[in-house]
Design an enzyme around this catalytic site. Structure first.
Site, PDB file in Angstrom:
ATOM      1  N   LYS A 119       0.866  -1.191   0.000  1.00 26.56           N
ATOM      2  CA  LYS A 119       0.000   0.000   0.000  1.00 26.56           C
ATOM      3  C   LYS A 119       0.891   1.224   0.000  1.00 26.56           C
ATOM      4  O   LYS A 119       2.041   1.165   0.451  1.00 26.56           O
ATOM      5  CB  LYS A 119      -0.884   0.017   1.252  1.00 26.56           C
ATOM      6  CG  LYS A 119      -2.107   0.897   1.137  1.00 26.56           C
ATOM      7  CD  LYS A 119      -3.279   0.155   0.482  1.00 26.56           C
ATOM      8  CE  LYS A 119      -4.510   1.024   0.346  1.00 26.56           C
ATOM      9  NZ  LYS A 119      -5.678   0.229  -0.074  1.00 26.56           N
TER      10      LYS A 119
HETATM   11  P1  NAD Z   1     -13.106   7.756  -2.492  1.00 25.42           P
HETATM   12  O1  NAD Z   1     -12.082   8.804  -2.311  1.00 25.42           O
HETATM   13  O2  NAD Z   1     -13.684   7.530  -3.834  1.00 25.42           O
HETATM   14  O3  NAD Z   1     -14.330   8.008  -1.476  1.00 25.42           O
HETATM   15  C1  NAD Z   1     -14.144   8.177  -0.096  1.00 25.42           C
HETATM   16  C2  NAD Z   1     -15.472   8.587   0.499  1.00 25.42           C
HETATM   17  O4  NAD Z   1     -15.361   8.676   1.925  1.00 25.42           O
HETATM   18  C3  NAD Z   1     -15.939   9.958   0.020  1.00 25.42           C
HETATM   19  O5  NAD Z   1     -17.326   9.914  -0.236  1.00 25.42           O
HETATM   20  C4  NAD Z   1     -15.634  10.861   1.229  1.00 25.42           C
HETATM   21  O6  NAD Z   1     -16.476  11.981   1.272  1.00 25.42           O
HETATM   22  C5  NAD Z   1     -15.915   9.904   2.348  1.00 25.42           C
HETATM   23  N1  NAD Z   1     -15.342  10.337   3.615  1.00 25.42           N
HETATM   24  C6  NAD Z   1     -14.079  10.752   3.865  1.00 25.42           C
HETATM   25  N2  NAD Z   1     -13.952  11.086   5.149  1.00 25.42           N
HETATM   26  C7  NAD Z   1     -15.153  10.871   5.724  1.00 25.42           C
HETATM   27  C8  NAD Z   1     -15.660  11.017   7.047  1.00 25.42           C
HETATM   28  N3  NAD Z   1     -14.888  11.464   8.034  1.00 25.42           N
HETATM   29  N4  NAD Z   1     -16.953  10.694   7.288  1.00 25.42           N
HETATM   30  C9  NAD Z   1     -17.738  10.240   6.303  1.00 25.42           C
HETATM   31  N5  NAD Z   1     -17.307  10.070   5.035  1.00 25.42           N
HETATM   32  C10 NAD Z   1     -16.038  10.387   4.758  1.00 25.42           C
HETATM   33  O7  NAD Z   1     -12.456   6.417  -1.899  1.00 25.42           O
HETATM   34  P2  NAD Z   1     -12.856   4.901  -2.185  1.00 25.42           P
HETATM   35  O8  NAD Z   1     -11.932   4.397  -3.232  1.00 25.42           O
HETATM   36  O9  NAD Z   1     -14.324   4.790  -2.350  1.00 25.42           O
HETATM   37  O10 NAD Z   1     -12.420   4.225  -0.807  1.00 25.42           O
HETATM   38  C11 NAD Z   1     -13.282   4.140   0.313  1.00 25.42           C
HETATM   39  C12 NAD Z   1     -12.826   2.998   1.200  1.00 25.42           C
HETATM   40  O11 NAD Z   1     -12.828   1.793   0.444  1.00 25.42           O
HETATM   41  C13 NAD Z   1     -11.404   3.137   1.758  1.00 25.42           C
HETATM   42  O12 NAD Z   1     -11.359   2.526   3.038  1.00 25.42           O
HETATM   43  C14 NAD Z   1     -10.588   2.314   0.785  1.00 25.42           C
HETATM   44  O13 NAD Z   1      -9.370   1.867   1.345  1.00 25.42           O
HETATM   45  C15 NAD Z   1     -11.548   1.184   0.521  1.00 25.42           C
HETATM   46  N6  NAD Z   1     -11.280   0.433  -0.701  1.00 25.42           N
HETATM   47  C16 NAD Z   1     -11.217   1.049  -1.929  1.00 25.42           C
HETATM   48  C17 NAD Z   1     -10.978   0.276  -3.061  1.00 25.42           C
HETATM   49  C18 NAD Z   1     -10.990   0.859  -4.440  1.00 25.42           C
HETATM   50  O14 NAD Z   1     -10.906   0.088  -5.409  1.00 25.42           O
HETATM   51  N7  NAD Z   1     -11.115   2.162  -4.616  1.00 25.42           N
HETATM   52  C19 NAD Z   1     -10.775  -1.101  -2.940  1.00 25.42           C
HETATM   53  C20 NAD Z   1     -10.849  -1.696  -1.684  1.00 25.42           C
HETATM   54  C21 NAD Z   1     -11.119  -0.915  -0.575  1.00 25.42           C
END
Ligand code: NAD
Length: 433
Positions: A119
């Site tokens: 990561k």
């Molecule tokens: P992203 O940047 O597209 O979205 C993140 C979201 O979280 C946004 O809507 C943001 O407003 C919200 N957010 C941030 N801080 C916040 C808070 N304090 N309270 C409420 N909402 C809040 O990111 P993503 O890619 O959707 O990732 C989200 C989660 O999923 C992370 O934990 C990431 O590690 C995990 N994840 C992502 C992927 C991927 O393929 N993108 C894969 C596996 C896991």
């Protein structure tokens, strides 16, 4: 006198019970009784193989020079090259990146992908940078971690606040530095740069597939099921759309811009358009008078059947776990539930599909992308979605059988399945020299 053979604790992080690395260590401790003779290798999982901290200096548009702290951690490479996203967020720390890299090791093994876990991240609020500054920072970071990444070494991908454009800059920077066109160095790329159809929504789709299977086992009908989603970005919004298509009602959503509620379910097309135009769910007018903004904490009291944390780590604390009304929690985010909350949810009979299987859809289609890049032969979106569904449902079934066999939670069962694969590889390779 201390035992000279006792492993010394890591000096460079001081995890607490609820911090990301502390949470991960406690999850590893819980699986040890199920590892049999492989338990002798478990210390391997408690130490990242390699952690790189880099300075990322860039010239800002106004001529000033700014420095950002960047990381790339390769937690374990026993089963293949490192794989894991890159996060741009002001709260990123080495400890957080370590935990996220370790969860990648477990996740890749849980779905049996030929990868280790890695990561990366930069401590930055990307929303404060111009497009050009963001590009310069991404390129400099890629150059700095270029000494350890590569298509056969470690393959980054998008995570919080990173996307296809960032991956395109990373791919280009690595390619320029190595004199190649290295499409396989990152996944989550735009389609015409070797990206895969279906990748953008793959993590949300995986959340849906595991949620569908879990709901079936619980006898919970998705048609009419009430769903609350925290984090309405790539993962949360994609999962919400698929559940809505299956007849689910998205009754609450929360992101960094606000929290919204509608007991009858939002109109998803309107909500998606609002998020696209305004950058978040906050201020969504909705069509129904019952649509009200609710305060941050009240999100956890919403009457729902399925709760999807899809934002950041540590959101489901012990106190919130006491209040959650859902029957099923689908961990779209990485590490959203602290260990004490896990126990409370289990005691209350609330089923948790853990991150290390629930959100594995993204890395699974990243794997498809990497394979397609190597063979320069691209698959149709239907083919990708079908294969994703089959792999995710099959992996969850195996994990569920393991949970039933040992009478353990799905989280410990996922760790049991994954750690057996990782530590068997560790044992078979043997220690060098
Ligand atoms: P992203 O940047 O597209 O979205 C993140 C979201 O979280 C946004 O809507 C943001 O407003 C919200 N957010 C941030 N801080 C916040 C808070 N304090 N309270 C409420 N909402 C809040 O990111 P993503 O890619 O959707 O990732 C989200 C989660 O999923 C992370 O934990 C990431 O590690 C995990 N994840 C992502 C992927 C991927 O393929 N993108 C894969 C596996 C896991």
């Amino acid at each position: 006198m201390s035992n000279p053979h006792q492993p010394s604790p890591l000096s460079y992080v001081q995890p607490t019970a609820n911090s990301p690395w502390g949470t991960y260590l406690s999850q590893v401790d819980r699986v040890v009784p199920y590892l049999g003779h492989l338990a002798r290798w478990v210390e391997t999982l408690k130490r990242p193989k390699r952690a790189l901290i880099v300075d990322v200096p860039i010239e800002l548009d106004n001529g000033d020079v700014a420095h950002f702290e960047g990381y790339r951690v390769q937690h374990n490479l026993s089963r293949g090259p490192g794989k894991g996203g890159v996060r741009f967020h002001p709260d990123v720390t080495l400890e957080e990146v370590m935990a996220l890299s370790a969860w990648m090791t477990v996740k890749c093994a849980a779905v049996n992908l030929p990868y280790g876990g890695a990561k990366g991240g930069i401590r930055v609020d990307p929303k404060q940078l111009s497009h050009k500054e963001l590009e310069r920072m991404t390129r400099r970071y890629t150059s700095e971690i270029g000494i350890i990444i590569g298509p056969q070494r470690d393959i980054p991908a998008p995570d919080v606040n990173t996307n296809g454009q960032i991956m395109a800059w990373m791919m280009d920077t690595y390619s320029m530095n190595t004199g190649t066109t290295a499409t396989g160095v990152v996944t989550g790329k735009p389609i015409h740069l070797g990206g895969s159809l279906g990748r953008i929504k793959a993590t949300g789709r995986g959340v849906f597939v595991t949620g569908r299977e879990a709901a079936r086992r619980l006898g919970l009908d998705l048609n009419g099921a009430r769903i609350a989603v925290q984090g309405f970005g790539n993962v949360g919004a994609s999962a919400a759309e698929l559940f809505a298509q299956a007849g689910g009602l998205i009754v609450a959503a929360q992101d960094h811009t606000g929290t919204i509620f509608n007991a009858h379910g939002f109109d998803m097309a309107d909500l998606m358009a609002h998020v696209k135009a305004s950058g978040g769910v906050g201020g969504f007018p909705g069509a129904d008078v019952a649509t009200l903004p609710i305060d941050h904490e009240a999100f956890w009291d919403v009457a729902c059947d399925i709760l999807i944390p899809a934002a950041l780590e540590g959101q489901i604390t012990a106190a919130r776990a006491q209040r959650i009304l859902a029957r099923l929690v689908l961990e779209g985010a990485n590490g959203p539930t602290v260990p004490a909350a896990d126990d409370i949810l289990a005691d209350r009979g609330i089923l948790v599909v853990p991150d290390v299987i629930c959100n594995a859809g993204g890395v699974t289609v990243s794997y498809f992308e990497w394979v397609q890049d190597f063979s320069s032969f691209f698959w149709s979106e239907d083919e990708i979605n079908l294969r994703l569904d089959k792999i995710m449902a099959g992996a969850l079934k195996h994990i569920w059988d393991t949970a039933d066999q040992h009478q353990i939670t799905l989280r410990t069962a996922t760790f049991a399945v994954a750690c057996e694969r990782i530590l068997t590889a560790r044992e078979e390779r043997g220690l060098y020299p």
